[in-house]
Motif scaffolding. Structure first.
Motif, PDB file in Angstrom:
ATOM      1  N   GLN A  26      73.531  43.783  31.074  1.00  0.00           N
ATOM      2  CA  GLN A  26      74.755  43.831  30.452  1.00  0.00           C
ATOM      3  C   GLN A  26      75.636  45.091  30.288  1.00  0.00           C
ATOM      4  OE1 GLN A  26      71.801  44.379  26.581  1.00  0.00           O
ATOM      5  NE2 GLN A  26      71.337  42.197  26.398  1.00  0.00           N
ATOM      6  N   GLU A  27      75.172  46.271  31.234  1.00  0.00           N
ATOM      7  CA  GLU A  27      76.275  47.382  31.669  1.00  0.00           C
ATOM      8  C   GLU A  27      76.658  46.657  32.158  1.00  0.00           C
ATOM      9  OE1 GLU A  27      76.358  50.843  29.641  1.00  0.00           O
ATOM     10  OE2 GLU A  27      75.068  49.681  28.374  1.00  0.00           O
ATOM     11  N   GLU A  28      76.666  46.425  33.668  1.00  0.00           N
ATOM     12  CA  GLU A  28      77.577  45.637  34.338  1.00  0.00           C
ATOM     13  C   GLU A  28      78.286  44.657  33.837  1.00  0.00           C
ATOM     14  OE1 GLU A  28      74.817  44.355  38.152  1.00  0.00           O
ATOM     15  OE2 GLU A  28      74.660  46.252  37.997  1.00  0.00           O
ATOM     16  N   GLN A  29      78.016  43.870  32.806  1.00  0.00           N
ATOM     17  CA  GLN A  29      78.397  42.845  32.521  1.00  0.00           C
ATOM     18  C   GLN A  29      79.644  43.079  31.517  1.00  0.00           C
ATOM     19  OE1 GLN A  29      76.942  40.252  30.268  1.00  0.00           O
ATOM     20  NE2 GLN A  29      79.024  38.714  30.157  1.00  0.00           N
ATOM     21  N   LYS A  30      79.650  44.295  31.051  1.00  0.00           N
ATOM     22  CA  LYS A  30      81.030  45.639  29.997  1.00  0.00           C
ATOM     23  C   LYS A  30      80.926  46.323  31.197  1.00  0.00           C
ATOM     24  CE  LYS A  30      77.226  46.189  25.869  1.00  0.00           C
ATOM     25  NZ  LYS A  30      76.451  48.045  25.408  1.00  0.00           N
ATOM     26  N   MET A  31      80.961  46.261  31.960  1.00  0.00           N
ATOM     27  CA  MET A  31      81.930  47.528  32.973  1.00  0.00           C
ATOM     28  C   MET A  31      83.170  46.535  33.892  1.00  0.00           C
ATOM     29  SD  MET A  31      79.341  49.415  34.777  1.00  0.00           S
ATOM     30  CE  MET A  31      80.366  49.854  35.904  1.00  0.00           C
ATOM     31  N   THR A  34      83.142  43.512  32.214  1.00  0.00           N
ATOM     32  CA  THR A  34      85.023  43.108  31.419  1.00  0.00           C
ATOM     33  C   THR A  34      85.957  44.299  31.388  1.00  0.00           C
ATOM     34  OG1 THR A  34      82.728  41.533  30.207  1.00  0.00           O
ATOM     35  CG2 THR A  34      84.723  41.894  29.047  1.00  0.00           C
ATOM     36  N   GLN A  35      85.537  45.552  30.932  1.00  0.00           N
ATOM     37  CA  GLN A  35      86.750  46.143  31.294  1.00  0.00           C
ATOM     38  C   GLN A  35      87.242  46.419  32.292  1.00  0.00           C
ATOM     39  OE1 GLN A  35      84.234  50.335  30.711  1.00  0.00           O
ATOM     40  NE2 GLN A  35      86.581  50.611  29.674  1.00  0.00           N
ATOM     41  N   GLN A  87      89.738  43.340  32.066  1.00  0.00           N
ATOM     42  CA  GLN A  87      90.866  43.743  30.769  1.00  0.00           C
ATOM     43  C   GLN A  87      92.461  44.949  31.176  1.00  0.00           C
ATOM     44  OE1 GLN A  87      88.525  44.553  28.203  1.00  0.00           O
ATOM     45  NE2 GLN A  87      87.569  42.939  26.527  1.00  0.00           N
TER      46      GLN A  87
END
Length: 106
Positions: free
Chosen positions: A64-69, A71-72, A75
């Motif tokens: 989940q953390e890697e996915q957030k990173m 995505t960021q 973006q």
């Protein structure tokens, strides 16, 4: 003679009873050992299951953390691409305006 035969048969039966009793005791000892081993294996299995559950949960958090990173990062890259596109579009518009002015001047 019949008494002797019965006495021999009784002695044989006593011997068989003793043998069966010894075999029964050995079987009980082995059964107890097997029960202890099964209990130990069940405890180990439960420990491994708990560890696997914890590892899976940890991996899910990491993913989940890697996915957030990611995505960021995407973006941010999209913003940079949009800015570059806007800059290129602006420059193109300026060049086209200059071209038009030069053509009018000529």
């Amino acid at each position: 003679m019949s008494f002797d035969k019965e006495h021999e048969e009784n002695a044989y039966l006593r011997s068989e009873i003793i043998s069966l009793h010894e075999a029964s005791e050995k079987a009980q000892v082995l059964n107890d050992q097997l029960t202890r081993k099964c209990s130990e294996l069940n405890r180990m299995l439960q420990t491994v299951r708990m560890q696997n559950t914890r590892i899976i949960a940890d991996h899910q958090v990491i993913l989940q953390e890697e996915q957030k990173m990611m995505t960021q990062t995407f973006q941010e890259q999209n913003l940079l691409l949009d800015a570059a596109h806007a800059g290129s579009t602006s420059e193109l518009q300026t060049v086209q305006n200059e071209k038009t002015q030069l053509q009018m001047h000529l």
